[in-house]
Enzyme design. Sequence first.
Site, mmCIF file in Angstrom:
data_model
loop_
_atom_site.group_PDB
_atom_site.id
_atom_site.type_symbol
_atom_site.label_atom_id
_atom_site.label_comp_id
_atom_site.label_asym_id
_atom_site.label_seq_id
_atom_site.Cartn_x
_atom_site.Cartn_y
_atom_site.Cartn_z
ATOM 1 N N SER A 254 -1.348 4.752 3.031
ATOM 2 C CA SER A 254 -2.161 5.349 1.963
ATOM 3 C C SER A 254 -2.331 6.857 2.124
ATOM 4 O O SER A 254 -2.092 7.601 1.177
ATOM 5 C CB SER A 254 -3.521 4.655 1.879
ATOM 6 O OG SER A 254 -3.355 3.275 1.609
ATOM 7 N N ASP B 74 -9.095 -3.858 3.519
ATOM 8 C CA ASP B 74 -7.811 -4.526 3.370
ATOM 9 C C ASP B 74 -7.536 -5.509 4.505
ATOM 10 O O ASP B 74 -7.181 -6.667 4.275
ATOM 11 C CB ASP B 74 -6.710 -3.466 3.293
ATOM 12 C CG ASP B 74 -5.339 -4.057 3.015
ATOM 13 O OD1 ASP B 74 -5.171 -4.672 1.948
ATOM 14 O OD2 ASP B 74 -4.442 -3.918 3.860
ATOM 15 N N ASP C 11 -5.762 0.408 -4.493
ATOM 16 C CA ASP C 11 -4.305 0.351 -4.620
ATOM 17 C C ASP C 11 -3.845 -1.017 -5.110
ATOM 18 O O ASP C 11 -2.891 -1.129 -5.858
ATOM 19 C CB ASP C 11 -3.623 0.707 -3.298
ATOM 20 C CG ASP C 11 -4.199 -0.048 -2.106
ATOM 21 O OD1 ASP C 11 -5.175 -0.795 -2.265
ATOM 22 O OD2 ASP C 11 -3.670 0.140 -0.991
ATOM 23 N N HIS D 45 -0.992 6.212 8.330
ATOM 24 C CA HIS D 45 -0.798 4.969 7.593
ATOM 25 C C HIS D 45 -0.354 5.242 6.160
ATOM 26 O O HIS D 45 -0.438 6.366 5.669
ATOM 27 C CB HIS D 45 -2.095 4.147 7.606
ATOM 28 C CG HIS D 45 -1.874 2.678 7.483
ATOM 29 N ND1 HIS D 45 -1.895 2.035 6.270
ATOM 30 C CD2 HIS D 45 -1.621 1.733 8.410
ATOM 31 C CE1 HIS D 45 -1.666 0.745 6.456
ATOM 32 N NE2 HIS D 45 -1.500 0.528 7.739
ATOM 33 N N HIS E 160 -1.860 -9.767 -0.644
ATOM 34 C CA HIS E 160 -2.397 -8.967 -1.741
ATOM 35 C C HIS E 160 -2.435 -9.788 -3.019
ATOM 36 O O HIS E 160 -1.700 -10.761 -3.170
ATOM 37 C CB HIS E 160 -1.525 -7.736 -1.976
ATOM 38 C CG HIS E 160 -1.524 -6.771 -0.835
ATOM 39 N ND1 HIS E 160 -0.644 -5.712 -0.749
ATOM 40 C CD2 HIS E 160 -2.304 -6.695 0.277
ATOM 41 C CE1 HIS E 160 -0.888 -5.036 0.357
ATOM 42 N NE2 HIS E 160 -1.879 -5.617 0.997
ATOM 43 N N SER F 137 0.805 -1.221 0.000
ATOM 44 C CA SER F 137 0.000 0.000 0.000
ATOM 45 C C SER F 137 0.837 1.269 0.000
ATOM 46 O O SER F 137 0.300 2.347 -0.276
ATOM 47 C CB SER F 137 -0.939 0.010 1.214
ATOM 48 O OG SER F 137 -1.899 -1.020 1.113
#
Length: 539
Positions: free
Chosen positions: A185, A348, A389, A183, A464, A122
């Site tokens: 992002s 996520d 993302d 974080h 991911h 991310s």
Amino acid sequence: MLTPHYRVPSLLVLLGPILMAVSRAAMDSQALYELEKEPGYWDEQARATLDAALKLRPREHQAKNIILFLGDGMGVSTVSAARILRGQMDGGSGEETVLAMDTFPYVALSKTYSVDKQVADSASTATAYHCGVKANAKTVGLSAKAVAFECNTTFGNEVYSVLRRAKAQGKSVGIVTTTRVQHASPAAAYAHSVSRSWYSDADLPSSAREHGCVDIATQLVTNVDIDVILGGGRMYMTPKGTPDPEYPTSNSRKGERKDKRNLIDVWLKAKPNKISRYVWHRKEFDEINVKNTDRLMGLFEPKDMRFEVFRNSTRDPSIVEMTEKAIQILKKNPKGYFLFVEDEWRIDHGHHDGIAKLALTEAVMFDRAIQRAAQLTREPDTLTVVTADHSHVFTFGGNTPRGNPIFGLAPKKADDKMPFTSILYANGPGYIHINGTRENITLVDYYDEEYMQQAAVPLDAETHGGEDVAIYAKGPMAHLFHGVKEQNYVAHVMAYAACLEPYTNCPPHLHHHSHSSSDCVNPPSSLLFFVLSLLLLFR
């Protein structure tokens, strides 16, 4: 130019496919099934959709506002499953449901790999869609010349986000997230760090501190004047040992800053000529008067905010409510605004935990935030982009019948003579074998909020996925999102649409005194959702 006499018919033609979808949702499943047996039903639906597409015209003027919605980990399979879930939550079979993002006229695919990873994290992806360049994993706001965790590679390799460029040109800017505001992002929008995990100065190695690297929380309040900051992350902002206001007896939630700075106070005092507010509780948040508030920081948890299904609605606002408040404050700037809205922790991390119900419930809530934003904005002056993302190794299938509960079983048993849920993960903590065979799921409640779907490969956390993700867009210059693009392209379209650095040969301004045909056949999303809401009342 179309005369007023023709605007309403054109609008109705455009709304046709959406109205049909709502009508389908309003029917009981059997009536819908009978209707779908008729070829004419599908022909008429397709004709209405085609007619709307033929009348669609690009909005080729400059965007006053930009809203970027980022569903962290929201791959295409997650969107599809969330669509079914939302429809089933509303009493339909689910598949025919229209999400807010489904109504966006332009769609593209984004390639999510980073410079050093086939399947990205991310941090590197955030640098791509915020700053316009692909980067290395674990780093935020830095080009790929920067090496993860090596502080001395930071300097000279900084890259700058659309948020920062919007602020430099006088726009208001905001960040809304369901995770900690430090974080990865959101961090790429304002910070430059070789480690996405250097949340506070307590996280920095001594060598990094000696070389002049700065923690992400400090950069949040010193790099860019961010007008609205809403999310979690209180403990990274206050001196070590500071009791948390919500959990005063918890040692693990106390402030952790070694430099003894209170960064909340730093932010509050940064603009003495503006009215700035800080809140940490839902009651204070609700009492904020947006008319006389210029800047707002709301930090509702020490770290990440809670999953929607576990959120205490008396203490913490939802992503819908945070998005609404942010827009109401930012839109007061006559020069416009840039807003980043992210549902990260919930989508996520629900997938990382292998718990689909948590992830999909959050995706539905995220879509409701998109819907609320559409009601509060005008499509002619606001470019709205929805993307992800990266994806996850999440899938659903198994020859399930129409209307099958999205968390339910596939109709047939597997070769091991045991049932399986339609939702599965390729890897993750859901790999459970008992006496050499997988768990018999009829012995557990697979509809439970915390049921962990089965996985093929054992891992502590699900990973991911590496496939492309979707980009949905509407508003000025949204038509530039088409085909398959590199992820960093997202930042460039947003910058071009709003005439931000480095773009100077920009689209013309919108002339409000004239009405083009595109203004007539592209109705504001607020009108679309008004019609949707009105029809849903009769269900």
